[in-house]
Design an enzyme around this catalytic site. Structure first.
Site, PDB file in Angstrom:
ATOM      1  N   ARG A 108      61.883  46.873  90.383  1.00 27.24           N
ATOM      2  CA  ARG A 108      61.569  47.170  89.045  1.00 27.24           C
ATOM      3  C   ARG A 108      61.981  46.121  88.055  1.00 27.24           C
ATOM      4  NH1 ARG A 108      65.481  49.224  92.530  1.00 27.24           N
ATOM      5  NH2 ARG A 108      65.854  50.756  93.292  1.00 27.24           N
ATOM      6  N   SER A 176      68.600  41.154  95.782  1.00 28.24           N
ATOM      7  CA  SER A 176      69.867  41.744  96.115  1.00 28.24           C
ATOM      8  C   SER A 176      70.159  41.259  96.941  1.00 28.24           C
ATOM      9  CB  SER A 176      69.220  43.085  96.217  1.00 28.24           C
ATOM     10  OG  SER A 176      68.711  43.827  95.040  1.00 28.24           O
ATOM     11  N   ASP A 229      72.957  43.265  93.335  1.00 30.35           N
ATOM     12  CA  ASP A 229      72.539  44.609  92.674  1.00 30.35           C
ATOM     13  C   ASP A 229      74.214  45.292  92.597  1.00 30.35           C
ATOM     14  OD1 ASP A 229      72.673  44.345  95.330  1.00 30.35           O
ATOM     15  OD2 ASP A 229      71.101  45.171  96.151  1.00 30.35           O
TER      16      ASP A 229
HETATM   17  C1  BGC Z   1      72.161  41.255 101.083  1.00 35.28           C
HETATM   18  C2  BGC Z   1      72.830  41.822  99.321  1.00 35.28           C
HETATM   19  C3  BGC Z   1      72.526  42.988  98.352  1.00 35.28           C
HETATM   20  C4  BGC Z   1      72.398  44.388  99.454  1.00 35.28           C
HETATM   21  C5  BGC Z   1      72.445  45.661  99.129  1.00 35.28           C
HETATM   22  C6  BGC Z   1      72.138  43.173 101.626  1.00 35.28           C
HETATM   23  O1  BGC Z   1      71.465  42.443 102.316  1.00 35.28           O
HETATM   24  O2  BGC Z   1      72.740  40.056 101.325  1.00 35.28           O
HETATM   25  O3  BGC Z   1      73.029  40.442  98.818  1.00 35.28           O
HETATM   26  O4  BGC Z   1      73.651  42.963  97.801  1.00 35.28           O
HETATM   27  O5  BGC Z   1      71.917  44.012 101.078  1.00 35.28           O
HETATM   28  O6  BGC Z   1      70.584  45.866  98.579  1.00 35.28           O
END
Ligand code: BGC
Length: 499
Positions: A108, A176, A229
């Site tokens: 995004r 993320s 995130d």
């Molecule tokens: C990642 C995290 C992330 C989560 C949600 C996981 O696979 O390791 O860093 O916050 O996914 O997106």
């Protein structure tokens, strides 16, 4: 009766008997097959069972692991990563800021304009695109060039009327994946999750990679923060409501972060922040406990995944995997009985059944379960009777109920760690008075699984009340944060500029 007539009559009786025997045999065989699938379902239900006693064991394990992860580096499967975010946006921020969010399935881009008052938050031009699948195992150069190119197009669309023309644009990069931060705007990738596999990027500074790509394209943009995130969601939650101390993402992957007192982060002796606290990114997807109800389907899914022996909790509760667990159950039933008709090779394809299809089947309220029939047809299973479609709905229910309830146990584990579950918490340097006073606690939640799958959300919320009890639950508010991770990251950059 003549001899011939007698012979005919006898033959007719024999034929009728064999037809009847055949029919009875078939019926018995089909009943046996049906019994097989019912047994498989029963076995699944038992293996996924999450009575509140078991959930409480998961809660305790989560709190204990958090403590261990804070005590020493590598002390737990929970990494409990420092984020260097110690002050969250409070509503006084001003200006225009950008966010680029690389999630698990989508990326995004958006712009926010802030007028210095909480009520003046204008989110502009949110662009949301699926991440092209070839990027997930490309190279860092390909990935970052793509992101820079997408940003360039976004900015081009701003036209001349943009308020930020001529000024360097401040960008939040919501990334993320697990990052070991060295500051709020720098950090190296620890590992990939959610099916990404660009191995040369592990160990690289993510913000630097993006800044390099932006510079190569001649974009006048500055990567001012690198944000998980969950931390973005916490920032937006806090911006609207300062009682927000925990944020959880239930999307393609799953994770949580929360505001921890610096003196409880024992592995970083002498960590000083002005607020006396810091946001900790738990990376709870990697949580593990022997109390988690694991099935043979989970074991196979893990073994066949690109990150086996990793992210065990995420594989039980997040959007990337729920569909595949359901697919595996249907596949086994179709192999051990013929209730799904001839076994289709399509059904053997990993990740073919997406979690959003599971939610559509689970929540199908058409009288004949037409949505279930439609989705099964796409899986190569056509024309199954209503009772088989009902069976599929039940499988979705069992898998999603377990996910929702375990998710709730995870949240309750955090509340326990910070003394907000009404139980007194576990030793964490908090004073007795603080533990006993029940404070209003807001948990910001975001992610497609939570936002779009009503049954998941309901199971999660119901289990949270069950675990905490009616009284304590009144103080715990779960708030949905649409696009929270992206918007919140931009707010975080704004708060850095104004501090
Ligand atoms: C990642 C995290 C992330 C989560 C949600 C996981 O696979 O390791 O860093 O916050 O996914 O997106």
């Amino acid at each position: 009766m003549g001899k011939v007539a007698v012979a005919f009559a006898a033959a007719a009786v024999v034929a009728a008997c064999s037809v009847a025997a055949l029919m009875v045999g078939r019926r018995m065989k089909s009943r046996r097959k049906w019994r097989t699938v019912v047994e498989i379902l029963k076995e699944l239900e038992d293996a996924c069972d999450t009575p509140v006693g078991r959930l409480r064991q998961v809660v305790d394990a989560m709190a204990v692991e958090m403590h261990a992860g804070l005590a020493s580096e590598g002390g737990s499967k929970l990494k409990m990563l420092l984020t260097f975010v110690d002050d969250l946006p409070n509503g006084t921020e001003k200006g225009t800021y950008y966010a680029l969010h690389l999630g698990g399935t989508y990326f995004r881009i958006l712009r926010v304009h802030l007028g210095g008052q909480r009520s003046y938050l204008d989110v502009q031009d949110v662009e949301r695109h699926p991440i092209p699948s070839h990027l997930m195992n490309s190279t860092s150069e390909v990935l970052f060039n793509f992101l820079a190119f997408s940003l360039e197009r976004f900015i081009e669309k701003e036209g001349n009327g943009s308020s930020s023309q001529g000024v360097k644009r401040e960008l939040a990069f919501t990334f993320s994946f697990p990052v070991k931060h060295t500051s709020i705007s720098s950090g190296v990738l620890i590992k990939w999750t959610k099916g990404f596999e660009i191995s040369e990027m592990v160990g690289k500074d993510i913000a630097e990679c993006l800044q390099g790509a932006l510079n190569r394209r001649g974009l006048d943009m500055h990567v001012a923060a690198l944000v998980n995130d969950t931390v973005g969601a916490l920032s937006l939650g806090y911006y609207h409501d300062p009682d927000t101390v925990v944020a959880v993402v239930f999307g393609t992957g799953s994770n949580a972060c929360y505001l921890e007192r610096t003196d409880a982060i024992i592995k970083c002796q002498g960590l000083l922040t002005t607020s006396g606290s810091m946001v900790v990114n738990m990376e709870w997807g990697n949580f593990w406990s022997s109390h988690l109800p694991r099935t043979s389907y989970d074991i196979d899914l893990d073994a066949e995944s690109s990150n086996s022996n990793d992210m065990g909790f995420e594989k039980m509760i997040s959007g990337m995997y729920l569909g595949d667990i359901v697919r595996r159950v249907i596949l086994r039933m179709s192999q051990e009985s013929d209730v799904f008709g001839p076994t289709s090779s399509v059904l053997s394809e990993p990740y073919l059944l997406r979690t959003n299809s599971v939610s559509v089947m689970h929540e199908d309220d058409t009288p004949e379960l037409q949505e279930v029939a439609r989705i099964l047809k796409d899986l190569g299973v056509a024309d199954v009777p209503l009772k088989v479609r009902k069976l599929v709905v039940k499988i979705c229910d069992v898998v999603t109920r377990r996910a929702g309830r375990l998710a709730a146990a995870g949240i309750a584990g955090i509340l326990k760690k910070i003394g907000r579950d009404g139980s007194g918490g576990i030793t964490s340097g908090r004073s007795r008075n603080e533990i006993q006073m029940q404070k209003r606690t807001v948990v910001a939640v975001e992610g497609g699984l939570y936002m779009n799958y009503t049954m998941f959300r309901e199971y999660m919320e119901e289990a949270l009340v069950e675990i905490l009890g009616e009284e304590v639950s009144q103080y715990v508010v779960v708030k949905a944060m649409e696009d929270g991770s992206s918007i919140g990251s931009a707010l975080l950059v704004a708060s850095l500029q104004s501090s």
